[in-house]
Write an enzyme that holds these catalytic residues in place. Structure first.
Site, mmCIF file in Angstrom:
data_model
loop_
_atom_site.group_PDB
_atom_site.id
_atom_site.type_symbol
_atom_site.label_atom_id
_atom_site.label_comp_id
_atom_site.label_asym_id
_atom_site.label_seq_id
_atom_site.Cartn_x
_atom_site.Cartn_y
_atom_site.Cartn_z
ATOM 1 N N SER A 158 0.831 -1.208 0.000
ATOM 2 C CA SER A 158 0.000 0.000 0.000
ATOM 3 C C SER A 158 0.862 1.253 0.000
ATOM 4 O O SER A 158 1.959 1.270 0.582
ATOM 5 C CB SER A 158 -0.868 -0.022 1.262
ATOM 6 O OG SER A 158 -1.437 1.243 1.486
ATOM 7 N N LYS A 209 2.001 -3.762 6.563
ATOM 8 C CA LYS A 209 2.409 -3.644 5.154
ATOM 9 C C LYS A 209 3.927 -3.450 5.074
ATOM 10 O O LYS A 209 4.611 -4.070 4.263
ATOM 11 C CB LYS A 209 1.684 -2.487 4.460
ATOM 12 C CG LYS A 209 0.193 -2.716 4.289
ATOM 13 C CD LYS A 209 -0.114 -3.885 3.344
ATOM 14 C CE LYS A 209 -1.581 -4.188 3.216
ATOM 15 N NZ LYS A 209 -1.890 -5.481 2.616
ATOM 16 N N TYR A 263 -2.069 -1.561 11.069
ATOM 17 C CA TYR A 263 -2.329 -1.996 9.696
ATOM 18 C C TYR A 263 -1.177 -1.562 8.780
ATOM 19 O O TYR A 263 -0.603 -2.369 8.042
ATOM 20 C CB TYR A 263 -3.657 -1.402 9.177
ATOM 21 C CG TYR A 263 -3.729 -1.351 7.680
ATOM 22 C CD1 TYR A 263 -3.994 -2.500 6.946
ATOM 23 C CD2 TYR A 263 -3.474 -0.163 6.980
ATOM 24 C CE1 TYR A 263 -4.011 -2.461 5.549
ATOM 25 C CE2 TYR A 263 -3.491 -0.115 5.609
ATOM 26 C CZ TYR A 263 -3.755 -1.264 4.890
ATOM 27 O OH TYR A 263 -3.755 -1.222 3.520
HETATM 28 C C1 UD1 Z 1 -7.072 4.740 3.934
HETATM 29 C C2 UD1 Z 1 -6.121 4.408 5.030
HETATM 30 C C3 UD1 Z 1 -4.910 3.745 4.419
HETATM 31 C C4 UD1 Z 1 -5.344 2.485 3.685
HETATM 32 C C5 UD1 Z 1 -6.414 2.814 2.670
HETATM 33 C C6 UD1 Z 1 -6.989 1.506 2.161
HETATM 34 C C7 UD1 Z 1 -6.490 6.012 6.831
HETATM 35 C C8 UD1 Z 1 -5.910 7.176 7.577
HETATM 36 N N1 UD1 Z 1 -5.767 5.605 5.772
HETATM 37 O O1 UD1 Z 1 -6.434 5.608 3.013
HETATM 38 O O2 UD1 Z 1 -3.988 3.406 5.425
HETATM 39 O O3 UD1 Z 1 -4.236 1.927 3.013
HETATM 40 O O4 UD1 Z 1 -7.473 3.561 3.273
HETATM 41 O O5 UD1 Z 1 -8.010 1.726 1.284
HETATM 42 O O6 UD1 Z 1 -7.516 5.502 7.177
HETATM 43 N N2 UD1 Z 1 -12.647 11.065 3.403
HETATM 44 C C9 UD1 Z 1 -13.657 11.933 3.750
HETATM 45 N N3 UD1 Z 1 -14.809 11.436 4.272
HETATM 46 C C10 UD1 Z 1 -14.997 10.089 4.467
HETATM 47 C C11 UD1 Z 1 -13.964 9.195 4.104
HETATM 48 C C12 UD1 Z 1 -12.802 9.730 3.585
HETATM 49 O O7 UD1 Z 1 -13.519 13.163 3.600
HETATM 50 O O8 UD1 Z 1 -16.067 9.708 4.972
HETATM 51 C C13 UD1 Z 1 -11.407 11.592 2.823
HETATM 52 C C14 UD1 Z 1 -10.178 11.272 3.648
HETATM 53 O O9 UD1 Z 1 -9.966 12.240 4.613
HETATM 54 C C15 UD1 Z 1 -9.098 11.249 2.555
HETATM 55 C C16 UD1 Z 1 -9.833 10.758 1.305
HETATM 56 O O10 UD1 Z 1 -11.215 10.980 1.564
HETATM 57 O O11 UD1 Z 1 -8.634 12.532 2.312
HETATM 58 C C17 UD1 Z 1 -9.616 9.282 1.016
HETATM 59 O O12 UD1 Z 1 -9.919 8.540 2.195
HETATM 60 P P1 UD1 Z 1 -9.912 6.944 2.230
HETATM 61 O O13 UD1 Z 1 -10.752 6.424 1.135
HETATM 62 O O14 UD1 Z 1 -10.269 6.539 3.627
HETATM 63 O O15 UD1 Z 1 -8.425 6.554 1.873
HETATM 64 P P2 UD1 Z 1 -7.043 6.969 2.602
HETATM 65 O O16 UD1 Z 1 -7.267 7.797 3.803
HETATM 66 O O17 UD1 Z 1 -6.173 7.555 1.561
#
Ligand code: UD1
Length: 347
Positions: A125, A154, A150
């Site tokens: 990842s 990795k 997690y």
């Molecule tokens: C997350 C994990 C990462 C993991 C990946 C797997 C965290 C901090 N990181 O990555 O370790 O490898 O998922 O898929 O959890 N967002 C919102 N609202 C939401 C959900 C997300 O604003 O309800 C935003 C987040 O702040 C981020 C972006 O969307 O900026 C992507 O989020 P997400 O899909 O959870 O992925 P990662 O945070 O990049």
């Protein structure tokens, strides 16, 4: 040629099984169904017209692995997806993650070695980069201390694979560092099936749009980015799946210089949370209720991949756009919500 896929009924695993079968590989799936549904097997068969061998087994079960390898002595490679992946849960239950993710890889490598299976692809990842100082993140960007168990699994697993392959030069491996996989197979037969409330952005968007949640919470709009929301490199799961077939062929054709390699899998383009919402609304015509809230602890501000190495060495490049991703994710969510369409055709 026969390939063993651990976690083959999961989100990325199932799409990879489809790509492999479409390219003529035979597939053996090992999955304990802890976060997936056996009905996926029928769906895969509907798409490709091919059956997979399926074992409902835990990869930590050494005897099960031994039996599978002895029943399928013609397996040429393993793609290892089976792992727990919820960041928050890993903070609360670290040993569950260390046990499953790390013991799982170790037992798999030991059994592969004794069964003389020479090739492995490991599902890593972009989380290993944390917040890189320089963007895009290249495979040489520093691996920063993990912020969750997690993420740590990795990093540790990449290290285990590197150390193992250093002293087993007759074996070969690749770690693929995924950026943010989203979307679903275009036919709407397979996709992401989050259990409980999703933490990731795309499934939360589609579930909100279908009415399962009142609104999407956008975590922070005070980041140092053009619109203030955090930036990620979203990649269509079908592109990601195809990259596994390309990587597999590179191993089988002996075309890589080293016996252990690492590749980023992303598109190379960063999109903000608001841009993902805009793409979703544009492609689907559905208005998404959302609200800006506080930043989510542990989130990085922005990250996107350098895809140069995968482009040049593997000859692979992502084909799908963000609009393709958001539309296919929506089509999948709609299919899931249709009354007559449920995951009840178990095998
Ligand atoms: C997350 C994990 C990462 C993991 C990946 C797997 C965290 C901090 N990181 O990555 O370790 O490898 O998922 O898929 O959890 N967002 C919102 N609202 C939401 C959900 C997300 O604003 O309800 C935003 C987040 O702040 C981020 C972006 O969307 O900026 C992507 O989020 P997400 O899909 O959870 O992925 P990662 O945070 O990049």
């Amino acid at each position: 040629m026969k390939v063993l896929i651990t976690g083959g009924t999961g989100f990325i695993g199932s799409h990879t099984v489809v790509s492999l079968q479409e390219q003529g590989f035979e597939v053996v799936i090992v999955d304990n169904l802890s976060n997936s549904d056996s009905a996926v097997l029928n769906r895969i068969a509907k798409i490709t017209g091919k059956e997979s061998y399926f074992y409902c087994e835990d990869i930590c079960n050494r005897d099960a692995l031994k039996n599978i390898f002895s029943e399928h002595q013609d397996i040429v490679a393993v793609i290892h997806f089976a792992a727990f992946k919820a960041v928050g849960e890993s903070v609360e239950q670290p040993l569950k993650y260390y046990h499953n993710n790390i013991t799982g890889l170790v037992s798999l490598l030991e059994e592969m070695k004794s069964a003389r299976i020479p090739n492995i692809i490991f599902s890593s990842s972009a989380t290993v980069y944390g917040q890189p100082e320089n963007l895009p993140a290249t495979e040489d960007s520093p691996v920063l201390p993990a912020t969750s168990p997690y993420g740590n699994t990795k990093q540790i697993n990449e290290q285990i694979l590197r150390d193992f392959l250093l002293v087993n030069q007759d074996l070969k491996g690749i770690s693929l560092r995924y950026f943010n996989p989203i979307g679903a197979h275009p036919g709407g037969l397979i996709g992401e099936l989050p259990i409980g409330t999703p933490n990731n952005l795309m499934p939360f968007i589609t579930q909100t749009a279908i009415g399962k949640h009142a609104e999407l919470k956008v975590f922070g709009n005070d980041y140092n980015t053009p619109d203030g929301t955090a930036i990620r490199d979203y990649i269509h799961v079908v592109d990601l799946a195809e990259a596994h077939v390309v990587a597999m062929n590179a191993l089988l054709n002996n075309s890589l210089k080293e016996n252990y390699s690492v590749f980023n899998l992303g598109t190379g383009n960063g999109f903000s949370v608001l841009e993902v919402i805009q793409s979703f609304e544009k492609t689907t015509g559905v208005k998404l209720p959302y609200r800006i809230v506080e930043r989510r602890p542990g989130d990085v501000e922005q990250i996107y991949a350098s895809t140069k190495l995968a482009n040049e060495v593997l000859g692979w490049k992502a084909k799908y756009s963000l609009d393709d991703m958001t539309l296919s994710a929506w089509n999948w969510e709609k299919r899931l919500s249709e009354q007559h369409f449920s995951y009840d055709d178990k095998v």
